[in-house]
Design an enzyme around this catalytic site. Structure first.
Site, PDB file in Angstrom:
ATOM      1  N   HIS A 131      -1.421  37.358 -30.257  1.00  0.00           N
ATOM      2  CA  HIS A 131      -1.699  36.546 -29.074  1.00  0.00           C
ATOM      3  C   HIS A 131      -0.540  35.595 -28.802  1.00  0.00           C
ATOM      4  O   HIS A 131       0.357  35.432 -29.625  1.00  0.00           O
ATOM      5  CB  HIS A 131      -2.993  35.735 -29.255  1.00  0.00           C
ATOM      6  N   LYS A 135      -2.384  29.981 -28.827  1.00  0.00           N
ATOM      7  CA  LYS A 135      -3.729  30.243 -29.353  1.00  0.00           C
ATOM      8  C   LYS A 135      -3.935  29.481 -30.655  1.00  0.00           C
ATOM      9  O   LYS A 135      -3.072  29.494 -31.537  1.00  0.00           O
ATOM     10  CB  LYS A 135      -3.948  31.738 -29.569  1.00  0.00           C
TER      11      LYS A 135
END
Length: 242
Positions: A131, A135
């Site tokens: 990600h 995140k």
């Protein structure tokens, strides 16, 4: 046409949800953010969608229960206490909680469950995810969702068969373990792969998210599906009829 309220309307996901709601032919009943009156939003809505933070979950559930409206929860990083609160709310209203609202990921989890159930424990299972750099939780909610699917297919408990954060002299891999690896960097919306590694062969099931809108479209579909359902806890697989 449904009237859908967005909890966390000022965030990137909230803005994507507003576009997806209108694209689906529904209406946005309003938005609530930090310091807003979630109860008033719940009273004005046919369903709520929550993509905020774990700390706000209990208050959001309370507002949904008070208004008697269904709620879809896409917030990740939830603890056992949060899941207990969701179970309690689901006795009064329909609640859909998921680590990923993508329809593609929902189908991927179904395929992972099937593969894990048909291949023996001599096939090692690893869940790899990547990600964007911002995140904050790892493994991702989607990675855990896929790990749970694999565990369900094997008929085992994920918590007691999970291997994470390998470093140093870890020893041989435990048979039947489900491993997790998390990568972070750039602006990656979401990459997930479940690798089933056997003797002289390897099966990889994967999904790539190219735009945040896929999660918004799936969330709107799920929220609209919840309207009129009896109280209970639901998942995205039921939205797809899996």
């Amino acid at each position: 046409m449904a009237s859908i309220g967005i909890i966390g309307s000022e965030g990137r996901m909230g803005q994507a949800l507003a576009r997806a709601i209108e694209a689906a032919g529904h209406g946005v009943s309003g938005g609530a953010d930090k310091g807003s009156d979630v109860a008033a939003l719940a009273d004005a809505s046919d369903a709520l969608v929550d993509f905020t933070a774990p700390a706000a979950l209990e208050a959001n559930l309370h507002a949904a229960v008070g208004a008697g409206v269904p709620i879809l929860i896409g917030t990740t990083g939830l603890s056992d206490a949060h899941h207990t609160a969701i179970d309690s709310a689901a006795r009064a209203i329909p609640v859909l909680q998921t680590g990923n609202t993508s329809l593609g990921v929902t189908l991927l989890a179904h395929l992972v469950r099937e593969a894990a159930s048909r291949l023996g424990t001599d096939w090692d299972i690893e869940v790899l995810e990547m990600h964007h750099r911002m995140k904050v939780d790892a493994p991702s909610g989607t990675a855990l969702l896929l790990g749970e699917a694999a565990a369900e297919g094997r008929g085992i408990d994920l918590a007691s068969h999970s291997e994470r954060g390998r470093d140093g002299h870890t020893g041989a891999r435990e048979e039947g373990a489900i491993g997790f690896a998390s990568l972070r960097g750039g602006t990656v919306a979401g990459e997930h792969s479940v690798i089933l590694a056997g003797e002289q062969e390897r099966l990889t099931l994967s999904h790539s998210a190219e735009d945040r809108m896929i999660f918004a479209h799936g969330a709107v579909k799920g929220a609209a599906w919840l309207i009129g359902k009896p109280a209970g806890r639901y998942g995205m697989e039921q939205v797809l009829g899996l």
